[in-house]
Design a protein around this motif. Structure first.
Motif, PDB file in Angstrom:
ATOM      1  N   TYR A  16       0.857  -1.186   0.000  1.00  0.00           N
ATOM      2  CA  TYR A  16       0.000   0.000   0.000  1.00  0.00           C
ATOM      3  C   TYR A  16       0.887   1.229   0.000  1.00  0.00           C
ATOM      4  O   TYR A  16       1.807   1.339   0.806  1.00  0.00           O
ATOM      5  N   ALA A  17       0.619   2.139  -0.927  1.00  0.00           N
ATOM      6  CA  ALA A  17       1.331   3.416  -1.001  1.00  0.00           C
ATOM      7  C   ALA A  17       0.393   4.501  -0.492  1.00  0.00           C
ATOM      8  O   ALA A  17      -0.722   4.657  -1.006  1.00  0.00           O
ATOM      9  N   TYR A  18       0.831   5.220   0.540  1.00  0.00           N
ATOM     10  CA  TYR A  18       0.038   6.287   1.164  1.00  0.00           C
ATOM     11  C   TYR A  18       0.472   7.636   0.603  1.00  0.00           C
ATOM     12  O   TYR A  18       1.658   7.961   0.619  1.00  0.00           O
ATOM     13  N   PHE A  19      -0.489   8.436   0.155  1.00  0.00           N
ATOM     14  CA  PHE A  19      -0.199   9.765  -0.366  1.00  0.00           C
ATOM     15  C   PHE A  19      -0.668  10.868   0.579  1.00  0.00           C
ATOM     16  O   PHE A  19      -0.849  12.001   0.164  1.00  0.00           O
ATOM     17  N   THR A  20      -0.854  10.531   1.840  1.00  0.00           N
ATOM     18  CA  THR A  20      -1.271  11.504   2.838  1.00  0.00           C
ATOM     19  C   THR A  20      -0.135  11.713   3.825  1.00  0.00           C
ATOM     20  O   THR A  20       0.796  10.906   3.892  1.00  0.00           O
ATOM     21  N   GLU A  21      -0.216  12.770   4.590  1.00  0.00           N
ATOM     22  CA  GLU A  21       0.777  13.022   5.626  1.00  0.00           C
ATOM     23  C   GLU A  21       0.739  11.872   6.625  1.00  0.00           C
ATOM     24  O   GLU A  21      -0.344  11.370   6.944  1.00  0.00           O
ATOM     25  N   PRO A  22       1.898  11.450   7.133  1.00  0.00           N
ATOM     26  CA  PRO A  22       1.929  10.307   8.062  1.00  0.00           C
ATOM     27  C   PRO A  22       1.023  10.474   9.279  1.00  0.00           C
ATOM     28  O   PRO A  22       0.423   9.515   9.735  1.00  0.00           O
ATOM     29  N   GLN A  23       0.881  11.701   9.792  1.00  0.00           N
ATOM     30  CA  GLN A  23       0.057  11.916  10.983  1.00  0.00           C
ATOM     31  C   GLN A  23      -1.424  12.088  10.647  1.00  0.00           C
ATOM     32  O   GLN A  23      -2.264  12.067  11.538  1.00  0.00           O
ATOM     33  N   LEU A  45      -7.493   1.971  -6.179  1.00  0.00           N
ATOM     34  CA  LEU A  45      -7.192   3.371  -5.909  1.00  0.00           C
ATOM     35  C   LEU A  45      -8.180   3.867  -4.856  1.00  0.00           C
ATOM     36  O   LEU A  45      -9.387   3.703  -5.015  1.00  0.00           O
ATOM     37  N   ASP A  46      -7.667   4.484  -3.785  1.00  0.00           N
ATOM     38  CA  ASP A  46      -8.515   5.012  -2.718  1.00  0.00           C
ATOM     39  C   ASP A  46      -8.560   6.532  -2.789  1.00  0.00           C
ATOM     40  O   ASP A  46      -7.512   7.183  -2.932  1.00  0.00           O
ATOM     41  N   PHE A  47      -9.764   7.092  -2.675  1.00  0.00           N
ATOM     42  CA  PHE A  47      -9.986   8.532  -2.745  1.00  0.00           C
ATOM     43  C   PHE A  47     -10.653   9.022  -1.473  1.00  0.00           C
ATOM     44  O   PHE A  47     -11.467   8.301  -0.875  1.00  0.00           O
ATOM     45  N   ASP A  48     -10.345  10.275  -1.081  1.00  0.00           N
ATOM     46  CA  ASP A  48     -11.002  10.850   0.092  1.00  0.00           C
ATOM     47  C   ASP A  48     -12.325  11.494  -0.334  1.00  0.00           C
ATOM     48  O   ASP A  48     -12.727  11.416  -1.506  1.00  0.00           O
ATOM     49  N   ILE A  56      -2.820   3.782  -2.873  1.00  0.00           N
ATOM     50  CA  ILE A  56      -2.952   2.719  -3.867  1.00  0.00           C
ATOM     51  C   ILE A  56      -2.621   1.392  -3.205  1.00  0.00           C
ATOM     52  O   ILE A  56      -1.555   1.238  -2.597  1.00  0.00           O
ATOM     53  N   GLU A  57      -3.533   0.430  -3.321  1.00  0.00           N
ATOM     54  CA  GLU A  57      -3.307  -0.926  -2.828  1.00  0.00           C
ATOM     55  C   GLU A  57      -2.939  -1.800  -4.018  1.00  0.00           C
ATOM     56  O   GLU A  57      -3.613  -1.776  -5.049  1.00  0.00           O
ATOM     57  N   VAL A  58      -1.873  -2.576  -3.869  1.00  0.00           N
ATOM     58  CA  VAL A  58      -1.423  -3.459  -4.940  1.00  0.00           C
ATOM     59  C   VAL A  58      -1.376  -4.882  -4.402  1.00  0.00           C
ATOM     60  O   VAL A  58      -0.596  -5.189  -3.491  1.00  0.00           O
ATOM     61  N   LEU A  59      -2.217  -5.747  -4.947  1.00  0.00           N
ATOM     62  CA  LEU A  59      -2.201  -7.165  -4.597  1.00  0.00           C
ATOM     63  C   LEU A  59      -1.313  -7.878  -5.612  1.00  0.00           C
ATOM     64  O   LEU A  59      -1.183  -7.432  -6.751  1.00  0.00           O
ATOM     65  N   ALA A  60      -0.695  -8.977  -5.201  1.00  0.00           N
ATOM     66  CA  ALA A  60       0.338  -9.634  -6.016  1.00  0.00           C
ATOM     67  C   ALA A  60       1.467  -8.637  -6.273  1.00  0.00           C
ATOM     68  O   ALA A  60       1.999  -8.529  -7.371  1.00  0.00           O
ATOM     69  N   ALA A  61       1.806  -7.893  -5.219  1.00  0.00           N
ATOM     70  CA  ALA A  61       2.782  -6.809  -5.317  1.00  0.00           C
ATOM     71  C   ALA A  61       4.152  -7.284  -5.782  1.00  0.00           C
ATOM     72  O   ALA A  61       4.855  -6.545  -6.469  1.00  0.00           O
ATOM     73  N   GLY A  62       4.526  -8.494  -5.434  1.00  0.00           N
ATOM     74  CA  GLY A  62       5.825  -9.020  -5.832  1.00  0.00           C
ATOM     75  C   GLY A  62       6.017  -9.083  -7.333  1.00  0.00           C
ATOM     76  O   GLY A  62       7.137  -8.990  -7.826  1.00  0.00           O
ATOM     77  N   SER A  63       4.925  -9.208  -8.069  1.00  0.00           N
ATOM     78  CA  SER A  63       5.022  -9.260  -9.535  1.00  0.00           C
ATOM     79  C   SER A  63       4.678  -7.920 -10.188  1.00  0.00           C
ATOM     80  O   SER A  63       4.799  -7.794 -11.404  1.00  0.00           O
ATOM     81  N   LYS A  64       4.271  -6.931  -9.388  1.00  0.00           N
ATOM     82  CA  LYS A  64       3.849  -5.650  -9.952  1.00  0.00           C
ATOM     83  C   LYS A  64       4.773  -4.483  -9.611  1.00  0.00           C
ATOM     84  O   LYS A  64       4.794  -3.490 -10.316  1.00  0.00           O
TER      85      LYS A  64
END
Length: 81
Positions: A16-23, A45-48, A56-64
């Motif tokens: 999972y890649a986060y595009f928001t501030e950590p806090q 893809l997740d939207f607010d 962004i959530e990536v399943l089978a991440a090892g191949s992507k």
């Protein structure tokens, strides 16, 4: 450049890649699933509430995703913790 936080769970092969501030405690208001046939896997893809991409959530991440990205990601499974 803003940092992107990436987490990876090898046991489920999900990243999972986060595009928001950590806090920030932003919750996904809407999820858009990319067509698995087109991307040869499952990417969500997740939207607010304002329609901004928050992650962004990536399943089978090892191949992507690049191996170097997964190695540097925060590990959520016990193997990498």
């Amino acid at each position: 450049m803003a940092e992107v936080k990436v987490t990876y769970d090898k046991s489920t092969d999900a990243a999972y890649a986060y595009f928001t501030e950590p806090q920030a405690r932003v919750h996904s208001a809407r999820m858009y699933a990319c067509d698995p046939a087109v991307v040869d896997g499952m990417i969500n893809l997740d939207f607010d509430e304002q329609g901004r991409l928050i992650g962004i959530e990536v399943l089978a991440a090892g191949s992507k995703l690049p191996e170097s990205l997964l190695k540097s990601a925060e590990r959520l499974d016990t193997e990498g913790a």
